[in-house]
Design a protein around this motif. Structure first.
Motif, PDB file in Angstrom:
ATOM      1  N   GLU A   1       0.806  -1.215   0.000  1.00 20.09           N
ATOM      2  CA  GLU A   1       0.000   0.000   0.000  1.00 20.09           C
ATOM      3  C   GLU A   1       0.838   1.262   0.000  1.00 20.09           C
ATOM      4  OE1 GLU A   1      -3.299   0.170   2.576  1.00 20.09           O
ATOM      5  OE2 GLU A   1      -3.807  -1.923   2.265  1.00 20.09           O
ATOM      6  N   GLY A   2       2.053   1.202   0.487  1.00 22.49           N
ATOM      7  CA  GLY A   2       2.903   2.378   0.525  1.00 22.49           C
ATOM      8  C   GLY A   2       3.632   2.574  -0.786  1.00 22.49           C
ATOM      9  N   PRO A   3       4.200   3.760  -0.977  1.00 25.09           N
ATOM     10  CA  PRO A   3       4.942   4.018  -2.210  1.00 25.09           C
ATOM     11  C   PRO A   3       6.273   3.277  -2.229  1.00 25.09           C
ATOM     12  CG  PRO A   3       5.153   5.869  -0.735  1.00 25.09           C
ATOM     13  CD  PRO A   3       4.187   4.914  -0.098  1.00 25.09           C
ATOM     14  N   PHE A   4       6.767   3.031  -3.423  1.00 26.46           N
ATOM     15  CA  PHE A   4       8.064   2.403  -3.626  1.00 26.46           C
ATOM     16  C   PHE A   4       8.879   3.352  -4.489  1.00 26.46           C
ATOM     17  CE2 PHE A   4      11.013  -0.316  -5.940  1.00 26.46           C
ATOM     18  CZ  PHE A   4      11.586  -1.017  -4.901  1.00 26.46           C
ATOM     19  N   LEU A   5      10.028   3.806  -3.965  1.00 26.17           N
ATOM     20  CA  LEU A   5      10.873   4.750  -4.690  1.00 26.17           C
ATOM     21  C   LEU A   5      12.124   4.052  -5.192  1.00 26.17           C
ATOM     22  CD1 LEU A   5       9.165   6.487  -2.601  1.00 26.17           C
ATOM     23  CD2 LEU A   5      10.901   8.210  -2.943  1.00 26.17           C
ATOM     24  N   SER A   6      12.476   4.339  -6.443  1.00 28.24           N
ATOM     25  CA  SER A   6      13.719   3.843  -7.035  1.00 28.24           C
ATOM     26  C   SER A   6      14.472   5.045  -7.587  1.00 28.24           C
ATOM     27  CB  SER A   6      13.441   2.865  -8.172  1.00 28.24           C
ATOM     28  OG  SER A   6      12.710   1.761  -7.731  1.00 28.24           O
TER      29      SER A   6
END
Length: 90
Positions: free
Chosen positions: A22-27
């Motif tokens: 549910e949370g964001p995933f940053l790359s």
């Protein structure tokens, strides 16, 4: 030779793809490219600052000559000279 571990590993990998985060995933590829997955849209968009909404907080990207290279319902790809990435509670 027992290959059972390989089958268990592949099952784990496949199941992890199906699970939802549910949370964001940053790359962050470099200081020139940032991809954010699982967002709730753009709040502000300026060449010096982009503010992205997520379920629980805002992601503020500051820098120079920032622009959105691609935008889908699932992800945003931001390019430019990224100086900071901050998280602000809603």
């Amino acid at each position: 030779m027992n290959l059972g571990w390989k089958k268990r590993y592949m099952t784990l990998v496949e199941n992890s793809k199906l699970s939802t985060c549910e949370g964001p995933f940053l790359s962050m590829i470099s200081d020139n490219e940032l991809m954010i997955e699982n967002h709730n849209g753009i709040v502000n968009y300026f060449p010096e600052e982009i503010l992205i909404n997520t379920k629980e907080f805002f992601i503020k990207i500051s820098g120079e000559e920032l622009f959105i290279e691609s935008l889908t319902r699932e992800s945003i790809n931001i390019m430019g000279k990224i100086k900071t990435v901050d998280f602000e509670r809603i």
